[in-house]
Design a protein around this motif. Structure first.
Motif, PDB file in Angstrom:
ATOM      1  N   ALA A   1      -1.413   1.103  -5.698  1.00 58.70           N
ATOM      2  CA  ALA A   1      -1.646   1.950  -6.408  1.00 58.70           C
ATOM      3  C   ALA A   1      -1.445   1.789  -8.046  1.00 58.70           C
ATOM      4  O   ALA A   1      -2.255   1.477  -8.908  1.00 58.70           O
ATOM      5  CB  ALA A   1      -1.598   3.207  -6.153  1.00 58.70           C
TER       6      ALA A   1
ATOM      7  N   THR B   1       2.543   4.351   0.381  1.00 62.42           N
ATOM      8  CA  THR B   1       2.103   5.978   1.120  1.00 62.42           C
ATOM      9  C   THR B   1       0.894   6.550  -0.021  1.00 62.42           C
ATOM     10  O   THR B   1       0.754   7.510   0.735  1.00 62.42           O
ATOM     11  CB  THR B   1       3.295   6.951   0.670  1.00 62.42           C
ATOM     12  N   THR B   2      -0.025   5.277  -0.626  1.00 65.79           N
ATOM     13  CA  THR B   2      -0.970   6.192  -1.309  1.00 65.79           C
ATOM     14  C   THR B   2      -1.783   6.442  -0.302  1.00 65.79           C
ATOM     15  O   THR B   2      -1.918   5.649   1.002  1.00 65.79           O
ATOM     16  CB  THR B   2      -1.284   5.136  -2.122  1.00 65.79           C
TER      17      THR B   2
ATOM     18  N   TRP C   1       0.999  -1.651  -0.281  1.00 66.30           N
ATOM     19  CA  TRP C   1       0.085   0.316  -0.018  1.00 66.30           C
ATOM     20  C   TRP C   1       0.533   1.204  -0.209  1.00 66.30           C
ATOM     21  O   TRP C   1       0.334   1.755  -0.328  1.00 66.30           O
ATOM     22  CB  TRP C   1      -0.892  -0.287   1.518  1.00 66.30           C
TER      23      TRP C   1
ATOM     24  N   GLN D   1       4.537   3.932  -4.157  1.00 69.75           N
ATOM     25  CA  GLN D   1       2.759   3.130  -4.630  1.00 69.75           C
ATOM     26  C   GLN D   1       2.308   2.160  -4.702  1.00 69.75           C
ATOM     27  O   GLN D   1       2.057   2.442  -5.677  1.00 69.75           O
ATOM     28  CB  GLN D   1       2.535   4.720  -5.137  1.00 69.75           C
TER      29      GLN D   1
ATOM     30  N   LEU E   1       4.375   6.916  -9.555  1.00 65.15           N
ATOM     31  CA  LEU E   1       3.355   5.569  -8.397  1.00 65.15           C
ATOM     32  C   LEU E   1       4.763   4.564  -7.842  1.00 65.15           C
ATOM     33  O   LEU E   1       4.665   4.289  -6.761  1.00 65.15           O
ATOM     34  CB  LEU E   1       2.610   5.295  -8.879  1.00 65.15           C
TER      35      LEU E   1
END
Length: 544
Positions: free
Chosen positions: A494, A99-100, A97, A491, A486
């Protein structure tokens, strides 16, 4: 009113009769954003207005979780929401997951399509059930966990969703709501009601409380609660009428059946079943199909449900095979023809009759393709068909079926006469070992086999998707500008979810998206799932 010849009504029945005559009409509650999700426990009953007369202490020992169920306030430190599989075992990073923001990840999870390729769904489900370190913002509203449960339920994968919910030490009302609904759909309503009785702080609406009081044997309390809730407008007329029949169906003997809602909640669904008026699941959300797999359901109903669930991977292929081969079809057309085709192929493989294998394989493949069941079919028969020594068009199809199976890389390596990757080599020897040399591969088959075996790709066929796939798997993966920030910004989740969304939409669209998404998956360390997706794009969507 009761008929004159009937015995005097019990106090509970009398209350129900009075309630039914006086039920006020209430506007229908808007549907939930997801069809399977019940409104039955979504809004707690207002404190102090109506209280169930005797639900305390009614639950048997041993509820949902060890100890007392309590509600955690939003923002509490319970962000390491459980998964069923360690991330690394699923080939994913533990900090997937990153830092999203949690709300963005929850939105992306909610946008995963259920009408996409099986390999995309397979990777999505791995993400949904894996255990990751918490997202950077600690997911204060548990949005990611709820989105994972909702998507599993949309796929019909109720068992893993239920297991994940049961791992929670302190469920919130929203989490309890989902556990209650899923428990109803898998036939664990007594556990659901026992848990509800032990968790007064997760207050259900009155319809659910009436149902559970009845399930726990307190019929007078159920009738009193129903009457009070209807009089105060907290139970609408439709649910009041249904619940009254559920409590005392004999009171309504001879009355016309109720009209079922088009989008029943799990609670309404189970109460209709309880009064002997079951609602067919064929037009309902996939989560409801799980209830049709019970042994007391007719074979055709179980076959229909099994096909729907196998398509999304909600049940394993072997369970579908068990349904197909349970009996001899007594009719023809539709699911009967598919069952007969699978039975004929299995019999031909058992006899090792090459001619019959080829004929029955072609028929079974065509029949199951009508229901988009090619991948479950491949997982069942890919290995034996690859070993059957077929030739010509039969060999060409058998190879494609084999490439779609779990042993696809190994089967491909055997046909290309190249060493399989180390992980595959440990599993078993190449298919061709100890057999006559297989027939040479045509150009399309050679490209597909090289893709599956992680071998250098030959020149791609003159097909836009094949050319996009070739570009994605030639050389090291260099993501484009949509994915670079991303992947370089911690991230990964994401980026992967964005790639899956692009792949779901790109089959009939811009193949630059196909190339970019597959490249991004490779850059995220997901080369094997990317190859499976590419094979399905070529074999299922393009019929290469």
């Amino acid at each position: 009113m009761p008929r004159p010849e009937r015995a005097p009504l019990s106090p509970a029945a009398a209350l129900i009769a009075a309630l039914t005559a006086a039920s006020p009409a209430v506007a229908e509650v808007p549907l939930s954003a997801i069809d399977w999700l019940s409104q039955s426990v979504s809004t707690p009953a207002p404190s102090g207005k109506v209280k169930a007369p005797s639900d305390a202490g009614a639950a048997p020992q041993g509820g949902w979780l060890p100890g007392t169920i309590t509600a955690s306030p939003l923002g509490s430190d319970n962000t390491a929401a459980p998964g069923l599989v360690p991330a690394d075992r699923a080939g994913l990073k533990s900090d997937f997951w990153g830092t999203t923001p949690s709300k963005d990840l929850a939105r992306q999870l909610g946008e995963i399509r259920s009408d996409t390729l099986p390999a995309i769904q397979g990777l999505a489900e791995s993400i949904l059930v894996s255990e990751f370190t918490p997202v950077a913002d600690r997911d204060p509203t548990r949005a990611i966990f709820l989105a994972r449960i909702d998507k599993l339920s949309e796929f019909g994968a109720l068992d893993p969703a239920l297991s994940m919910l049961e791992e929670l030490p302190q469920p919130t009302p929203a989490e309890f709501q989902r556990w209650f609904d899923i428990a109803l759909l898998v036939g664990q309503e007594d556990r659901a009601c026992a848990a509800m009785a032990k968790a007064p702080q997760i207050a259900p609406t009155l319809t659910a409380r009436v149902f559970c009081l009845a399930r726990l044997g307190d019929w007078p309390a159920a009738a009193l609660t129903l009457r009070a809730g209807t009089g105060l407008g907290q139970i609408d007329k439709a649910e009041g009428d249904l619940t009254a029949r559920f409590l005392d169906p004999e009171l309504f003997e001879g009355e016309p059946p109720l009209v079922p809602p088009s989008h029943p909640s799990p609670l309404v669904f189970r109460m209709f079943e309880g009064i002997g008026e079951p609602i067919p699941t064929t037009t309902l959300s996939l989560a409801f199909a799980q209830s049709d797999l019970r042994s007391n359901t007719g074979w055709k109903t179980r076959l229909d449900a099994g096909e729907r669930l196998a398509r999304t991977g909600a049940i394993p292929p072997n369970r579908l095979l068990g349904l197909y081969t349970e009996q001899k079809p007594a009719a023809s057309g539709g699911v009967w023809d598919r069952a007969a085709a699978v039975q004929a192929l299995e019999a031909a493989i058992t006899r090792k009759d090459k001619a019959a294998i080829g004929t029955t394989m072609q028929a079974a493949w065509a029949a199951l393709a009508e229901k988009r069941l090619e991948v479950p079919f491949a997982r069942l028969f890919g290995r034996p068909l690859a070993n059957a020594g077929l030739s010509g068009a039969d060999d060409r199809l058998a190879l494609r079926i084999g490439l779609l199976s779990d042993e696809g890389a190994e089967i491909a390596a055997g046909r290309l006469a190249v060493a399989p990757p180390p992980a595959i080599a440990k599993a078993s020897l190449p298919v061709g070992t100890g057999r006559p040399a297989p027939a040479p591969l045509d150009r399309d088959s050679q490209f597909l086999a090289a893709l599956a075996a992680s071998a250098p790709l030959p020149a791609p066929p003159a097909n836009p998707v094949a050319q996009a796939v070739s570009a994605a798997f030639t050389g090291p993966p260099v993501p484009d500008a949509r994915f670079t920030p991303l992947l370089s910004g911690n991230q990964t989740g994401a980026a992967v979810l964005k790639a899956l969304a692009l792949l779901s939409a790109s089959a009939a669209g811009d193949q630059r998206d196909t190339c970019a998404a597959l490249t991004a998956l490779r850059a995220a360390g997901l080369d094997t799932p990317a190859r499976r997706i590419a094979l399905e794009l070529l074999i299922l969507d393009q019929r290469l």
